[in-house]
Design a protein around this motif. Structure first.
Motif, PDB file in Angstrom:
ATOM      1  N   THR A   1      43.239  57.145  41.197  1.00 52.56           N
ATOM      2  CA  THR A   1      42.776  56.557  42.459  1.00 52.56           C
ATOM      3  C   THR A   1      41.931  55.308  42.205  1.00 52.56           C
ATOM      4  O   THR A   1      41.952  54.381  43.005  1.00 52.56           O
ATOM      5  N   ASP A   2      41.207  55.276  41.087  1.00 55.45           N
ATOM      6  CA  ASP A   2      40.470  54.062  40.722  1.00 55.45           C
ATOM      7  C   ASP A   2      41.446  52.902  40.484  1.00 55.45           C
ATOM      8  O   ASP A   2      41.231  51.784  40.956  1.00 55.45           O
ATOM      9  N   ILE A   3      42.517  53.185  39.748  1.00 55.46           N
ATOM     10  CA  ILE A   3      43.506  52.144  39.455  1.00 55.46           C
ATOM     11  C   ILE A   3      44.189  51.685  40.737  1.00 55.46           C
ATOM     12  O   ILE A   3      44.386  50.480  40.956  1.00 55.46           O
ATOM     13  N   VAL A   4      44.521  52.620  41.622  1.00 53.85           N
ATOM     14  CA  VAL A   4      45.146  52.256  42.905  1.00 53.85           C
ATOM     15  C   VAL A   4      44.178  51.405  43.734  1.00 53.85           C
ATOM     16  O   VAL A   4      44.592  50.421  44.367  1.00 53.85           O
ATOM     17  N   ALA A   5      42.896  51.744  43.715  1.00 53.59           N
ATOM     18  CA  ALA A   5      41.906  50.958  44.458  1.00 53.59           C
ATOM     19  C   ALA A   5      41.810  49.544  43.874  1.00 53.59           C
ATOM     20  O   ALA A   5      41.710  48.561  44.622  1.00 53.59           O
ATOM     21  N   ASN A   6      41.835  49.433  42.539  1.00 54.64           N
ATOM     22  CA  ASN A   6      41.849  48.104  41.912  1.00 54.64           C
ATOM     23  C   ASN A   6      43.068  47.312  42.381  1.00 54.64           C
ATOM     24  O   ASN A   6      42.964  46.120  42.711  1.00 54.64           O
ATOM     25  N   LEU A   7      44.217  47.970  42.395  1.00 59.86           N
ATOM     26  CA  LEU A   7      45.445  47.305  42.846  1.00 59.86           C
ATOM     27  C   LEU A   7      45.352  46.897  44.314  1.00 59.86           C
ATOM     28  O   LEU A   7      45.860  45.843  44.704  1.00 59.86           O
ATOM     29  N   ALA A   8      44.690  47.717  45.133  1.00 64.84           N
ATOM     30  CA  ALA A   8      44.501  47.361  46.547  1.00 64.84           C
ATOM     31  C   ALA A   8      43.713  46.062  46.657  1.00 64.84           C
ATOM     32  O   ALA A   8      44.042  45.183  47.464  1.00 64.84           O
TER      33      ALA A   8
ATOM     34  N   ILE B   1      49.275  38.194  39.682  1.00 62.90           N
ATOM     35  CA  ILE B   1      47.925  38.663  40.020  1.00 62.90           C
ATOM     36  C   ILE B   1      47.866  40.183  39.878  1.00 62.90           C
ATOM     37  O   ILE B   1      46.963  40.719  39.224  1.00 62.90           O
ATOM     38  N   LEU B   2      48.845  40.871  40.458  1.00 62.40           N
ATOM     39  CA  LEU B   2      48.856  42.343  40.377  1.00 62.40           C
ATOM     40  C   LEU B   2      48.989  42.833  38.939  1.00 62.40           C
ATOM     41  O   LEU B   2      48.343  43.812  38.553  1.00 62.40           O
ATOM     42  N   GLY B   3      49.816  42.171  38.159  1.00 59.74           N
ATOM     43  CA  GLY B   3      49.988  42.560  36.759  1.00 59.74           C
ATOM     44  C   GLY B   3      48.700  42.438  35.980  1.00 59.74           C
ATOM     45  O   GLY B   3      48.334  43.338  35.201  1.00 59.74           O
ATOM     46  N   PHE B   4      47.966  41.349  36.185  1.00 57.70           N
ATOM     47  CA  PHE B   4      46.689  41.158  35.489  1.00 57.70           C
ATOM     48  C   PHE B   4      45.668  42.197  35.947  1.00 57.70           C
ATOM     49  O   PHE B   4      44.949  42.777  35.123  1.00 57.70           O
ATOM     50  N   VAL B   5      45.616  42.441  37.251  1.00 53.95           N
ATOM     51  CA  VAL B   5      44.691  43.451  37.784  1.00 53.95           C
ATOM     52  C   VAL B   5      45.018  44.827  37.191  1.00 53.95           C
ATOM     53  O   VAL B   5      44.118  45.552  36.754  1.00 53.95           O
ATOM     54  N   LEU B   6      46.291  45.176  37.149  1.00 51.49           N
ATOM     55  CA  LEU B   6      46.690  46.476  36.593  1.00 51.49           C
ATOM     56  C   LEU B   6      46.307  46.584  35.123  1.00 51.49           C
ATOM     57  O   LEU B   6      45.768  47.610  34.688  1.00 51.49           O
ATOM     58  N   LEU B   7      46.566  45.541  34.346  1.00 52.30           N
ATOM     59  CA  LEU B   7      46.215  45.549  32.927  1.00 52.30           C
ATOM     60  C   LEU B   7      44.725  45.793  32.731  1.00 52.30           C
ATOM     61  O   LEU B   7      44.323  46.683  31.970  1.00 52.30           O
ATOM     62  N   ILE B   8      43.903  45.037  33.416  1.00 53.58           N
ATOM     63  CA  ILE B   8      42.450  45.170  33.247  1.00 53.58           C
ATOM     64  C   ILE B   8      41.965  46.516  33.788  1.00 53.58           C
ATOM     65  O   ILE B   8      41.069  47.141  33.206  1.00 53.58           O
ATOM     66  N   ALA B   9      42.543  47.009  34.879  1.00 52.78           N
ATOM     67  CA  ALA B   9      42.151  48.311  35.438  1.00 52.78           C
ATOM     68  C   ALA B   9      42.415  49.430  34.435  1.00 52.78           C
ATOM     69  O   ALA B   9      41.574  50.317  34.242  1.00 52.78           O
ATOM     70  N   VAL B  10      43.566  49.398  33.794  1.00 50.71           N
ATOM     71  CA  VAL B  10      43.899  50.434  32.800  1.00 50.71           C
ATOM     72  C   VAL B  10      42.960  50.326  31.604  1.00 50.71           C
ATOM     73  O   VAL B  10      42.438  51.342  31.127  1.00 50.71           O
ATOM     74  N   VAL B  11      42.714  49.108  31.136  1.00 47.54           N
ATOM     75  CA  VAL B  11      41.776  48.925  30.013  1.00 47.54           C
ATOM     76  C   VAL B  11      40.399  49.457  30.392  1.00 47.54           C
ATOM     77  O   VAL B  11      39.753  50.154  29.599  1.00 47.54           O
TER      78      VAL B  11
END
Length: 131
Positions: free
Chosen positions: A111-118, A70-80
């Motif tokens: 901070t946007d990416i960290v918030a997505n990960l949160a 789940i975290l990996g997918f969230v991180l991928l989409i957040a970076v994209v």
């Protein structure tokens, strides 16, 4: 999780974003609404991953592996998403600024990416606890 739940969450997010634009919430010194929206986005992205797994016939995996997926997918989409925002700001700055769809500096991007990960962590924790 059903697709309608994701659509409802995205509609709420769109409504909050529009409300924040109309009321000037993005113009304050601390733009907290953006982080709330990114946390919600992390949850929505994680929900999309879970729907994908459901459609494919979710394999039985360890709780930690499920959580990390789940975290990996969230991180991928957040970076994209952040890359798309940067391109939007570079090539269509008038619209990016009008709709507040850009990150003005690297601190905001991170901070946007960290918030997505949160958001992904919250969803992952709830899913793992339920299993």
């Amino acid at each position: 999780i059903q697709l309608k739940h994701i659509i409802i969450l995205l509609a709420v997010m769109a409504g909050l974003h529009i409300f924040a634009n109309l009321t000037g919430m993005y113009e304050t010194r601390i733009i907290w609404i953006d982080k709330v929206l990114h946390i919600m986005a992390g949850i929505a992205i994680g929900m999309v991953w879970l729907v994908i797994l459901q459609k494919r016939g979710e394999p039985q995996v360890a709780k930690l592996a499920h959580f990390m997926a789940i975290l990996g997918f969230v991180l991928l989409i957040a970076v994209v998403w952040e890359v798309v925002e940067a391109m939007f700001w570079k090539y269509l700055p008038l619209y990016a600024e009008k709709w507040n769809l850009y990150s003005p500096n690297i601190k905001d991007v991170l901070t946007d990416i960290v918030a997505n990960l949160a958001g992904g962590i919250l969803l992952g924790w709830a899913v793992v606890r339920k299993k």
